[in-house]
Write an enzyme that holds these catalytic residues in place. Sequence first.
Site, PDB file in Angstrom:
ATOM      1  N   ASP A 128       0.821  -1.206   0.000  1.00  0.00           N
ATOM      2  CA  ASP A 128       0.000   0.000   0.000  1.00  0.00           C
ATOM      3  C   ASP A 128       0.859   1.262   0.000  1.00  0.00           C
ATOM      4  OD1 ASP A 128       0.771  -0.838   2.636  1.00  0.00           O
ATOM      5  OD2 ASP A 128      -0.637   0.603   3.487  1.00  0.00           O
ATOM      6  N   GLU A 195       0.188  -1.331   5.722  1.00  0.00           N
ATOM      7  CA  GLU A 195       1.230  -0.784   6.600  1.00  0.00           C
ATOM      8  C   GLU A 195       1.001   0.688   6.910  1.00  0.00           C
ATOM      9  OE1 GLU A 195       5.092   1.177   7.592  1.00  0.00           O
ATOM     10  OE2 GLU A 195       3.758   1.545   5.898  1.00  0.00           O
TER      11      GLU A 195
END
Length: 491
Positions: A128, A195
Site C-alpha cells: 500500500d 502498513e
Amino acid sequence: MKLAGRIALGLLAVLLVLVAVVLVRTFTYKAPPGLDASGVKVAPPVAVDLDRAARNLSAAIQIPTVRHQDRAQDQLAEWDRLHGFLQTTYPAAHAAMGREVIDAQTLIYTWKGADPALPPIILMAHQDTVPVTPGTEGAWKHPPFSGAIADGAVWGRGSIDDKGSLIGLFEAIETLAARGFSPRRTVILVLGGDEEVLGSGAQAAARLLKSRGVMAEFVLDEGLVVLKDNPITGGKLAVIGTAEKGYATLKVTANATGGHSSAPPKDSGGVAILAKAVTAIVDDQFPLAFRGPGAEMLKAVAPSAGFPVKMAVANEWLFRPLLVSQVGATPPGAALLHTTIAPTMLKGSPKENVLPQDATAWINYRIAPGDTPDSVMARARSAVGDLPVTLAWNGRPAAPSAVSSTNSRGWRALAATAGAVSGAPVAPSLVTAATDSRWLQPVARDVYRFQPVELALSDVQLIHGTNEHLTLPNLEKMVQFYARLIATAAS
C-alpha cells in the site's frame, strides 16, 4: 613551597593525566565489537535485467493501492489487480514459492528450504501507499501514478515507499529461481496490505506464523537507507535499524459549557484551557540521552570520523553533555535521543461565534527505547497538573521495539551484504518512524530495518512527498541486495 603553589602543581598534574588519558583513549578507540562482518562470504552479484525491473516497478505504481485513514475509501479491487500482476509477471518465483492471502490483502509467500531444522528468514515489504495530497498533483514532475520512466528514474507514489522493495524482492527471487537456486534455509515473504494505517495485516501474519511455531533467524523490513552525506563523516554510510520507536497518540479533551461567543466565561472556555494543557505537555520535553541505537551509530562511525568526534565518543564519560548537545542540535538528531512530542490535530467549535462544548487536541508521540506508554502518560498527567482536562490514548499505544543484536549471524549476513552492495561502511541506528516489522517481533530472534537505497539527507523528503521517485541505479541495487542476501543467508 607555599600551599597555593602546591595546589597549582597538583591541579596541573591532574590536568596532564586527564589529557593523557583522553589522548590514549582517542588514539586506541575502535568501534564496538560485533559490528565487523568482514569475515562473511557474500554471494556474488547476479545479472539484473534493469529494463525489466523498471517496467515492472512502473506497472506496479500504476496500480493505486492507496490506503486512507477512512478505510471505506480504499479501492480493494486494486489489491486484487496487484496480486494478479505479481502472479503473471513472476512465474518462476510463483512456481518456487507457496502463496497465501490473509487479512487486509496481506500476502505470505514461503520458499521452502532443504533443511527444515534451520530457522527461516523473513523478508518484508508492503503493497500500500499513502494518498497524494489533494491539490498538489500539478507540482509533480510526472503524474503521481503514471509510473513514468524518465530522467534515469521510475516516478510515482510508492516508488521508494515501498513498491521499490516489493518489486526488488520479486525480481531477485525470479532471477534466483530461474537459474535453479534452491535455498537451504526457508525464506518467507510477508507483504503487508495496510502498513500505512498501522498494519493489521502484519499483525495477522505474525499470529499465523506464531501458530505454526515459526521462530526466524531474522526479519528484514524497510526503515533506514544508505546516506550519501551522513552528517558525521560527510561520506556514505549504510544505516541499519536495530530498533524502532513506539507509536502513541494522546487525546487531550477540555470539556466546557459552550454557549454564544458574545458572552465568554472568565476562563475563555474550553479552547483556552486546552491551549494551556497542550502547551504544558509540549514544554515538558523528554530529556535527551546518549544511549541506545542512536548512540551506537555514532560509536560505530567515530573511528573514521574527524578527531573531535572520535575524541568525544572515545571519552564519552567526559564529553557526554557535548555529544548530547551536538547530536540533538537538529530535529532528526534529537529524535534519535529521546521520545518526541508533536501536537498534530485540533478540534473545537463547528462555528466561529459558538463556544465549543468540548475542545480536543491529538498529540503524537514516538517513544524511544527506555520509555513506555505508561511513562509517557504519567509525564503528560504531571505536566497538566490540575487543569480540567481528560487524557486518553487514541487507539492502542505501541511500545518501542526490542533492540536487535549486532553480534548475531543474521546481523553479520545483513551487514556484510549491505556493505558489499553499497560500498559503504555499515552502522546500526534507530528508526524514528513505524514499520510493519514491529509486529513480527514474537516470531524472530532479531528484527532489522534497511533498504539499499542511496539517498542524500535532502532526498528523504521524497518519501510520502511530492515527486517521489526511485533512480535506476537504486533499483538495480535493490535487486542485487535482495538476491545476494537470500543467497548468502539462506544457502
